[in-house]
Scaffold this motif. Structure first.
Motif, mmCIF file in Angstrom:
data_model
loop_
_atom_site.group_PDB
_atom_site.id
_atom_site.type_symbol
_atom_site.label_atom_id
_atom_site.label_comp_id
_atom_site.label_asym_id
_atom_site.label_seq_id
_atom_site.Cartn_x
_atom_site.Cartn_y
_atom_site.Cartn_z
ATOM 1 N N LEU A 168 0.843 -1.191 0.000
ATOM 2 C CA LEU A 168 0.000 0.000 0.000
ATOM 3 C C LEU A 168 0.881 1.244 0.000
ATOM 4 O O LEU A 168 1.739 1.419 0.870
ATOM 5 C CB LEU A 168 -0.901 0.013 1.236
ATOM 6 N N ALA A 169 0.655 2.116 -0.970
ATOM 7 C CA ALA A 169 1.408 3.367 -1.017
ATOM 8 C C ALA A 169 0.863 4.379 -0.024
ATOM 9 O O ALA A 169 1.602 5.252 0.443
ATOM 10 C CB ALA A 169 1.371 3.962 -2.423
ATOM 11 N N HIS A 170 -0.433 4.263 0.294
ATOM 12 C CA HIS A 170 -1.039 5.205 1.237
ATOM 13 C C HIS A 170 -2.346 4.625 1.755
ATOM 14 O O HIS A 170 -3.038 3.894 1.051
ATOM 15 C CB HIS A 170 -1.309 6.558 0.576
ATOM 16 N N VAL A 171 -2.661 4.980 3.000
ATOM 17 C CA VAL A 171 -3.934 4.617 3.620
ATOM 18 C C VAL A 171 -4.602 5.896 4.111
ATOM 19 O O VAL A 171 -4.000 6.665 4.866
ATOM 20 C CB VAL A 171 -3.733 3.652 4.810
ATOM 21 N N ALA A 172 -5.826 6.151 3.664
ATOM 22 C CA ALA A 172 -6.607 7.295 4.132
ATOM 23 C C ALA A 172 -7.727 6.772 5.028
ATOM 24 O O ALA A 172 -8.467 5.872 4.630
ATOM 25 C CB ALA A 172 -7.186 8.087 2.961
ATOM 26 N N ILE A 173 -7.822 7.339 6.220
ATOM 27 C CA ILE A 173 -8.750 6.849 7.242
ATOM 28 C C ILE A 173 -9.767 7.933 7.552
ATOM 29 O O ILE A 173 -9.401 9.039 7.959
ATOM 30 C CB ILE A 173 -7.982 6.465 8.522
ATOM 31 N N GLY A 174 -11.028 7.640 7.364
ATOM 32 C CA GLY A 174 -12.093 8.585 7.662
ATOM 33 C C GLY A 174 -12.709 8.297 9.009
ATOM 34 O O GLY A 174 -13.058 7.154 9.310
ATOM 35 N N THR A 175 -12.831 9.324 9.842
ATOM 36 C CA THR A 175 -13.432 9.169 11.169
ATOM 37 C C THR A 175 -14.404 10.307 11.423
ATOM 38 O O THR A 175 -14.276 11.391 10.840
ATOM 39 C CB THR A 175 -12.368 9.196 12.284
ATOM 40 N N PRO A 176 -15.367 10.111 12.318
ATOM 41 C CA PRO A 176 -16.156 11.259 12.789
ATOM 42 C C PRO A 176 -15.241 12.224 13.536
ATOM 43 O O PRO A 176 -14.158 11.854 14.001
ATOM 44 C CB PRO A 176 -17.182 10.629 13.734
ATOM 45 N N GLY A 177 -15.682 13.463 13.676
ATOM 46 C CA GLY A 177 -14.935 14.429 14.461
ATOM 47 C C GLY A 177 -13.603 14.780 13.831
ATOM 48 O O GLY A 177 -13.437 14.792 12.620
ATOM 49 N N SER A 178 -12.598 15.029 14.683
ATOM 50 C CA SER A 178 -11.298 15.474 14.195
ATOM 51 C C SER A 178 -10.220 15.063 15.175
ATOM 52 O O SER A 178 -10.479 14.839 16.357
ATOM 53 C CB SER A 178 -11.292 16.997 14.028
ATOM 54 N N VAL A 179 -8.997 14.985 14.664
ATOM 55 C CA VAL A 179 -7.859 14.621 15.495
ATOM 56 C C VAL A 179 -7.189 15.881 16.019
ATOM 57 O O VAL A 179 -6.857 16.791 15.253
ATOM 58 C CB VAL A 179 -6.842 13.780 14.694
ATOM 59 N N ASP A 180 -6.999 15.946 17.319
ATOM 60 C CA ASP A 180 -6.260 17.042 17.926
ATOM 61 C C ASP A 180 -4.781 16.866 17.599
ATOM 62 O O ASP A 180 -4.192 15.813 17.883
ATOM 63 C CB ASP A 180 -6.465 17.060 19.437
ATOM 64 N N ALA A 181 -4.180 17.893 17.003
ATOM 65 C CA ALA A 181 -2.801 17.777 16.539
ATOM 66 C C ALA A 181 -1.813 17.604 17.681
ATOM 67 O O ALA A 181 -0.724 17.059 17.491
ATOM 68 C CB ALA A 181 -2.428 19.006 15.711
ATOM 69 N N VAL A 182 -2.143 18.071 18.885
ATOM 70 C CA VAL A 182 -1.228 17.990 20.023
ATOM 71 C C VAL A 182 -1.342 16.644 20.725
ATOM 72 O O VAL A 182 -0.349 15.935 20.927
ATOM 73 C CB VAL A 182 -1.493 19.139 21.021
ATOM 74 N N SER A 183 -2.564 16.263 21.081
ATOM 75 C CA SER A 183 -2.756 15.029 21.845
ATOM 76 C C SER A 183 -2.896 13.792 20.976
ATOM 77 O O SER A 183 -2.726 12.667 21.450
ATOM 78 C CB SER A 183 -4.000 15.151 22.730
ATOM 79 N N GLY A 184 -3.220 13.989 19.696
ATOM 80 C CA GLY A 184 -3.444 12.856 18.817
ATOM 81 C C GLY A 184 -4.764 12.159 19.043
ATOM 82 O O GLY A 184 -5.023 11.096 18.470
#
Length: 416
Positions: A168-184
């Motif tokens: 796999l050259a890339h994996v794109a993962i869709g989730t509800p909400g959003s990821v906090d860049a600091v806490s992950g």
């Protein structure tokens, strides 16, 4: 240097691969015309890309004037990408080759987990907002949880496709909400509790040794609309998604998702708006709160509808004069008016079960309500009804990265 032979070769190879992506089969002469190279240069280019494993011979042309010319095509299985939709039901994976053909699908159950109080937030569960959060590489080794579950789901899908995960050259993962860049950690994603109380970037990076991005699910729906839905060939549009579980939105300007300084642009759910129903709730409310399932059930009750959910209320209102559907349209228009005034989009796409159930009647009522508040008249079209729109959008996002990787590497691979 832009004029160096290696730079020119890179540009020509990239242009040829893009042309081959648009055509199932093409002759050298046709490629010459598309790329603008001489016969010898095109022949060398094809030889180089064939050596790199990116193009292949597809037999000879059987019809047309002249000799039976050799046909060439993109070698679709030179690389693969994966799109993933993370929901409360499970982990939905699709593997596609470089041409975008689906080679495997797999639905795995959701990992067990409990939402921590710090991971939840009041109000609507937004569907748009923070964009791709990149990650790859080592992290703490999880014994179970979202990282392990995702890794297992990808491994099973790849096994079905007959490839290893490292293809796999890339994996794109869709989730509800959003990821906090600091806490992950995922924010505003109470629908997927196992994913909200861990650092998902580290958890996924610990088991996935290929590049990946995490993207908001409604942003991926917007990409799917651009690829094969109502927003094809549209560069500026707004996607509004209303279901019984969440209100989400996405904004596309000049053909790209708008994310903002903190990756939260386009989130209409938190916008303060007045209630424009004929018997409005007093004060100013968040747009998402006014369209939440409980709020719409209350609105339906004020119109004498005994509904079990917002979708049922919309269904019952169809064919009746005014009433609930009109008030629903006015509430929706209150949130859309601000973004229409600022962005003047070419199109508004309505998705989610509430909007799709409302159909043409709801779209017409929203258009009429918008005309009362804003000058531009905007087309309003339905989104694709696919249940796999998030996964399909994730595949589109992953393919962008995968093609960039292989198409950019074509010249150097050919020299190896």
């Amino acid at each position: 240097m832009s004029g160096s032979p290696s730079a020119l070769r890179f540009l020509n190879d990239r242009a040829a691969l893009e042309a081959l992506l648009q055509h199932e089969a093409i002759t050298r002469a046709q490629l010459e015309a598309l790329v603008g190279l001489s016969k010898p240069a095109t022949a060398q280019l094809l030889s180089r890309l064939e050596k790199a494993g990116l193009v292949e011979r597809l037999g000879r042309r059987e019809v047309g004037p002249g000799p039976r010319a050799q046909l060439w095509g993109l070698k679709a299985d030179a690389g693969f990408a994966a799109g993933v939709d993370v929901t409360r039901q499970g982990i939905d994976v699709e593997i596609a080759d470089l041409r975008g053909n689906t080679v495997a699908q797999h639905l795995a159950p959701a990992p067990a987990g409990t939402t921590s109080s710090a991971a939840t937030a009041p109000g609507p569960t937004p569907g748009s907002g923070p964009g791709p959060t990149p990650g790859s590489g080592p992290g703490p080794t999880p014994g179970s949880g979202p990282g392990a579950a995702l890794g297992a789901a990808l491994a099973e899908a790849c096994a079905q496709a007959g490839i290893s995960v490292d293809r796999l050259a890339h994996v794109a993962i869709g989730t509800p909400g959003s990821v906090d860049a600091v806490s992950g950690r995922l924010r505003y994603a109470s629908d997927v509790p196992a994913w909200t109380n861990v650092n998902v970037l580290q958890a996924i990076g610990a088991v996935l040794d290929v590049p990946f991005t995490i993207e908001n699910d409604v942003n991926l729906v917007a990409l799917n609309e651009m690829a094969r839905g109502s927003a094809q060939d549209v560069r500026d549009f707004v996607l509004l998604w209303i279901s019984e579980r969440s209100v989400g939105s996405s904004v596309v300007v000049h053909g790209g998702l708008v994310r903002g300084a903190t990756l939260g642009a386009g989130e209409l759910g938190f916008t303060p708006v007045p209630d424009l129903a004929r018997e409005p709730l007093p004060g100013v409310h968040r747009f998402g709160d006014l369209l939440a399932n409980s709020a719409l059930l209350t609105l339906a009750g004020s119109h004498g509808l005994q509904a079990v959910g917002a979708v049922d209320a919309v269904r019952q209102s169809l064919g009746r004069d005014g009433g609930f559907l009109t008030d629903l349209a006015r509430r929706i228009a209150a949130g859309l008016a601000a973004v229409v005034s600022i962005l003047d989009p070419e199109l508004i796409v309505l998705g989610g079960a509430v909007c799709s159930t409302g159909g043409p009647a709801l779209r017409a009522a929203i258009s009429d309500a918008l005309a009362e508040f804003v000058e531009p008249r905007v087309r309003i079209l339905p989104g694709r009804p696919d249940s796999d729109s998030v996964r399909a959008g994730a595949v589109q996002a992953a393919l962008v990265h995968a093609r960039e990787h292989y198409f950019s590497a074509g010249s150097s691979l050919g020299d190896s």
